[in-house]
Write a protein that holds these residues in place. Structure first.
Motif, PDB file in Angstrom:
ATOM      1  N   THR A  36       0.817  -1.184  -0.049  1.00  0.00           N
ATOM      2  CA  THR A  36      -0.003   0.084   0.152  1.00  0.00           C
ATOM      3  C   THR A  36       0.928   1.305   0.085  1.00  0.00           C
ATOM      4  OG1 THR A  36      -0.301  -0.102   2.421  1.00  0.00           O
ATOM      5  CG2 THR A  36      -2.010  -1.196   1.108  1.00  0.00           C
ATOM      6  N   ALA A  37       2.033   1.262   0.274  1.00  0.00           N
ATOM      7  CA  ALA A  37       3.062   2.366   0.593  1.00  0.00           C
ATOM      8  C   ALA A  37       4.528   1.805   0.433  1.00  0.00           C
ATOM      9  CB  ALA A  37       2.860   3.176   1.564  1.00  0.00           C
ATOM     10  N   VAL A  38       5.501   2.419  -0.280  1.00  0.00           N
ATOM     11  CA  VAL A  38       6.767   1.994  -0.251  1.00  0.00           C
ATOM     12  C   VAL A  38       7.464   3.067   0.217  1.00  0.00           C
ATOM     13  CG1 VAL A  38       8.469   0.943  -1.648  1.00  0.00           C
ATOM     14  CG2 VAL A  38       6.244   0.277  -2.183  1.00  0.00           C
ATOM     15  N   GLY A  39       8.495   2.666   1.097  1.00  0.00           N
ATOM     16  CA  GLY A  39       9.546   3.773   1.383  1.00  0.00           C
ATOM     17  C   GLY A  39      10.712   3.862   0.583  1.00  0.00           C
ATOM     18  N   ALA A  54      23.621  -6.125  -6.465  1.00  0.00           N
ATOM     19  CA  ALA A  54      22.527  -7.177  -6.976  1.00  0.00           C
ATOM     20  C   ALA A  54      22.597  -7.843  -8.224  1.00  0.00           C
ATOM     21  CB  ALA A  54      21.151  -6.521  -6.217  1.00  0.00           C
ATOM     22  N   PRO A  55      22.093  -8.919  -8.334  1.00  0.00           N
ATOM     23  CA  PRO A  55      21.965  -9.581  -9.659  1.00  0.00           C
ATOM     24  C   PRO A  55      21.022  -8.793 -10.473  1.00  0.00           C
ATOM     25  CG  PRO A  55      22.225 -11.304  -7.904  1.00  0.00           C
ATOM     26  CD  PRO A  55      21.620 -10.006  -7.501  1.00  0.00           C
ATOM     27  N   LEU A  56      21.488  -8.442 -11.731  1.00  0.00           N
ATOM     28  CA  LEU A  56      20.644  -7.943 -12.827  1.00  0.00           C
ATOM     29  C   LEU A  56      19.672  -8.995 -13.466  1.00  0.00           C
ATOM     30  CD1 LEU A  56      23.059  -5.342 -13.988  1.00  0.00           C
ATOM     31  CD2 LEU A  56      21.256  -4.782 -12.617  1.00  0.00           C
ATOM     32  N   PRO A  57      18.540  -8.603 -13.880  1.00  0.00           N
ATOM     33  CA  PRO A  57      17.693  -7.283 -13.471  1.00  0.00           C
ATOM     34  C   PRO A  57      17.098  -7.623 -12.016  1.00  0.00           C
ATOM     35  CG  PRO A  57      16.357  -8.536 -14.901  1.00  0.00           C
ATOM     36  CD  PRO A  57      17.557  -9.436 -14.641  1.00  0.00           C
ATOM     37  N   PHE A  58      16.929  -6.442 -11.236  1.00  0.00           N
ATOM     38  CA  PHE A  58      16.298  -6.704  -9.918  1.00  0.00           C
ATOM     39  C   PHE A  58      15.277  -5.385  -9.732  1.00  0.00           C
ATOM     40  CE2 PHE A  58      19.952  -3.881  -9.419  1.00  0.00           C
ATOM     41  CZ  PHE A  58      19.650  -2.882  -8.398  1.00  0.00           C
ATOM     42  N   ILE A  59      14.378  -5.569  -8.756  1.00  0.00           N
ATOM     43  CA  ILE A  59      13.553  -4.509  -8.205  1.00  0.00           C
ATOM     44  C   ILE A  59      13.872  -4.037  -7.230  1.00  0.00           C
ATOM     45  CG2 ILE A  59      11.124  -4.219  -7.461  1.00  0.00           C
ATOM     46  CD1 ILE A  59      10.075  -6.685  -8.898  1.00  0.00           C
ATOM     47  N   PRO A  60      14.332  -2.507  -7.178  1.00  0.00           N
ATOM     48  CA  PRO A  60      14.795  -2.023  -6.035  1.00  0.00           C
ATOM     49  C   PRO A  60      13.892  -1.872  -4.947  1.00  0.00           C
ATOM     50  CG  PRO A  60      14.228  -0.590  -7.567  1.00  0.00           C
ATOM     51  CD  PRO A  60      14.057  -1.743  -8.287  1.00  0.00           C
ATOM     52  N   GLY A  61      14.282  -1.272  -3.584  1.00  0.00           N
ATOM     53  CA  GLY A  61      13.622  -0.815  -2.502  1.00  0.00           C
ATOM     54  C   GLY A  61      13.828  -1.920  -1.560  1.00  0.00           C
ATOM     55  N   MET A  62      13.949  -1.512  -0.289  1.00  0.00           N
ATOM     56  CA  MET A  62      14.066  -2.261   0.806  1.00  0.00           C
ATOM     57  C   MET A  62      12.947  -2.073   1.991  1.00  0.00           C
ATOM     58  SD  MET A  62      17.069  -3.799   0.321  1.00  0.00           S
ATOM     59  CE  MET A  62      17.760  -4.192   1.884  1.00  0.00           C
ATOM     60  N   GLU A  63      11.934  -1.333   1.723  1.00  0.00           N
ATOM     61  CA  GLU A  63      10.996  -1.095   2.868  1.00  0.00           C
ATOM     62  C   GLU A  63       9.655  -0.901   2.161  1.00  0.00           C
ATOM     63  OE1 GLU A  63      10.811   2.189   6.418  1.00  0.00           O
ATOM     64  OE2 GLU A  63      11.323   2.742   4.316  1.00  0.00           O
ATOM     65  N   ALA A  64       8.480  -1.469   2.848  1.00  0.00           N
ATOM     66  CA  ALA A  64       7.284  -1.323   2.578  1.00  0.00           C
ATOM     67  C   ALA A  64       6.149  -1.597   3.535  1.00  0.00           C
ATOM     68  CB  ALA A  64       6.865  -1.945   1.220  1.00  0.00           C
ATOM     69  N   ALA A  65       5.038  -1.155   3.471  1.00  0.00           N
ATOM     70  CA  ALA A  65       3.877  -1.594   4.396  1.00  0.00           C
ATOM     71  C   ALA A  65       2.849  -2.147   3.330  1.00  0.00           C
ATOM     72  CB  ALA A  65       3.348  -0.394   5.113  1.00  0.00           C
ATOM     73  N   GLY A  66       1.993  -3.001   3.772  1.00  0.00           N
ATOM     74  CA  GLY A  66       0.972  -3.687   2.968  1.00  0.00           C
ATOM     75  C   GLY A  66      -0.087  -4.703   3.763  1.00  0.00           C
ATOM     76  N   VAL A  67      -0.844  -5.324   3.047  1.00  0.00           N
ATOM     77  CA  VAL A  67      -1.720  -6.247   3.597  1.00  0.00           C
ATOM     78  C   VAL A  67      -1.287  -7.609   2.899  1.00  0.00           C
ATOM     79  CG1 VAL A  67      -4.169  -6.826   3.596  1.00  0.00           C
ATOM     80  CG2 VAL A  67      -3.260  -4.287   3.513  1.00  0.00           C
ATOM     81  N   VAL A  68      -1.492  -8.520   3.879  1.00  0.00           N
ATOM     82  CA  VAL A  68      -1.301  -9.955   3.463  1.00  0.00           C
ATOM     83  C   VAL A  68      -2.504 -10.501   2.665  1.00  0.00           C
ATOM     84  CG1 VAL A  68      -1.072 -12.276   4.301  1.00  0.00           C
ATOM     85  CG2 VAL A  68      -0.116 -10.457   5.352  1.00  0.00           C
ATOM     86  N   GLU A  69      -2.017 -11.027   1.184  1.00  0.00           N
ATOM     87  CA  GLU A  69      -3.083 -11.540   0.662  1.00  0.00           C
ATOM     88  C   GLU A  69      -3.504 -13.128   0.473  1.00  0.00           C
ATOM     89  OE1 GLU A  69      -3.874  -8.552  -3.036  1.00  0.00           O
ATOM     90  OE2 GLU A  69      -2.181  -9.908  -3.305  1.00  0.00           O
ATOM     91  N   ALA A  70      -2.181 -13.751   0.698  1.00  0.00           N
ATOM     92  CA  ALA A  70      -2.346 -15.008   0.579  1.00  0.00           C
ATOM     93  C   ALA A  70      -0.964 -15.665   1.610  1.00  0.00           C
ATOM     94  CB  ALA A  70      -2.053 -15.791  -0.732  1.00  0.00           C
ATOM     95  N   LEU A  71      -1.397 -16.836   2.108  1.00  0.00           N
ATOM     96  CA  LEU A  71      -0.336 -17.511   2.781  1.00  0.00           C
ATOM     97  C   LEU A  71       0.349 -18.766   2.106  1.00  0.00           C
ATOM     98  CD1 LEU A  71      -2.380 -17.590   6.440  1.00  0.00           C
ATOM     99  CD2 LEU A  71      -0.934 -15.873   5.304  1.00  0.00           C
TER     100      LEU A  71
END
Length: 323
Positions: A36-39, A54-71
């Motif tokens: 829901t929001a990414v730092g 980090a191995p390329l390609p990669f998705i950056p970013g180390m922090e976020a908040a959200g809602v659990v959708e599946a376990l």
């Protein structure tokens, strides 16, 4: 498929490209998390430029908040619909992701998702620096570089709550005012003042027991000169570039100084340590003694703009990507 920001080659902000990616299903011990929001943090710049690899390609970013959708199988600590945040798992610039459940922090009711995305990484870092690496106590006089940034404002307020006298470096008069509003006793505008000389003036030549330096190359040697004999130099970042090699004799010449490169993830590697640090963070935020301002919000697709403004020192407080 979900939208994500992906890096195919390291470089400037222009390498941040919006892509569709398939994240799959959660495996054992994992969950699917809808962000829901990414730092946005300076460590993201380090990865984007190749300072951290980090191995390329990669998705950056180390922090976020959200809602659990599946376990995934064997996940018993969380349930679908739980609000959580995390710090330290590369890949947050995405609408959703798969992540290990034991890296997720359950959010108290009084911590919104936006706030969690703004404070989890910086807040845990502040907790580690002020409560573990050097245990700040009442009466300590300390130096915090980049005092008007997201981490700096958090650390300043927390240190004041612990009874410290805070000296902080900033790049402009406007940022000095912001730092002062958040409890900084002695803002130093380093673009027109020599911070080493000012520290000596402020402390009547006694200098400091500790310096917290997230700037790196431009401030490192000056920071050493601000320390008392046996003082502790805490390097926690390198926004101006990596610290150049240093001869150990330089620490001896300045009074047998101590030097550490503090990395928050080393101090929160176990589940118990992560939970303890997070509990301390949420307690100080819940007390009202530490206020966090989300001063910049961007859409996920505007990650390039967010990085440009962060690197050009146009941001204050916290920056998030909203989803």
């Amino acid at each position: 498929m979900v939208r994500a920001i992906q890096i195919g080659a390291v470089g400037g902000p222009e390498v941040l490209k919006s892509q569709s990616v398939d994240i799959g299903l959660p495996g054992p011990g994992e969950v699917r998390l809808r962000h829901t929001a990414v730092g946005v943090n300076y460590i993201d710049v380090y990865y984007r430029t190749g300072l951290y690899s980090a191995p390329l390609p990669f998705i950056p970013g180390m922090e976020a908040a959200g809602v659990v959708e599946a376990l995934g199988p064997d996940v018993e600590s969380l349930k679908v619909g739980d609000r959580v945040s995390y710090a330290g798992a590369l890949g947050s610039y995405s609408e959703a992701r798969i992540i290990n459940a034991d890296r997720l922090i359950s959010l108290p009711e009084n911590v919104s998702n936006d706030l969690a995305a703004a404070i989890t990484l910086k807040g845990l870092t502040a907790q580690v620096l002020l409560r573990q690496v050097y245990k700040v106590k009442s009466g300590d006089t300390i130096l915090i570089h980049a005092a008007a940034g997201g981490l700096g404002l958090l650390m300043t307020q927390w240190a004041k709550a612990l009874g410290a006298i805070v000296i902080g470096t900033v790049s402009s008069e406007d940022k000095a005012a912001i730092a002062r509003e958040h409890g900084c006793d002695h803002p130093i505008v380093y673009t027109r003042e020599n911070f080493v000389s000012r520290v000596r003036e402020i402390t009547d030549g006694k200098k400091l027991p500790v310096v917290f330096d997230s700037v790196g190359k431009d401030t490192f040697l000056g920071s050493l000169d601000c320390l008392q004999p046996h003082g502790l130099m805490v390097v926690s970042g390198a926004s101006s570039g990596p610290v150049p090699p240093i001869q150990v004799s330089q620490l001896a010449q300045r009074g047998s100084l101590f030097l550490t490169r503090a990395v928050v993830f080393n101090y929160t590697a176990t589940r118990a340590d992560l939970e303890a640090a997070a509990a301390d963070l949420f307690a100080i935020v819940g007390s009202g003694k530490v206020r966090v301002s989300v001063n910049q919000r961007y859409e996920l697709a505007q990650a390039e703009t967010a990085h440009r403004e962060l690197e050009n020192r146009k941001t204050t407080g916290a920056t998030i990507l909203s989803l």
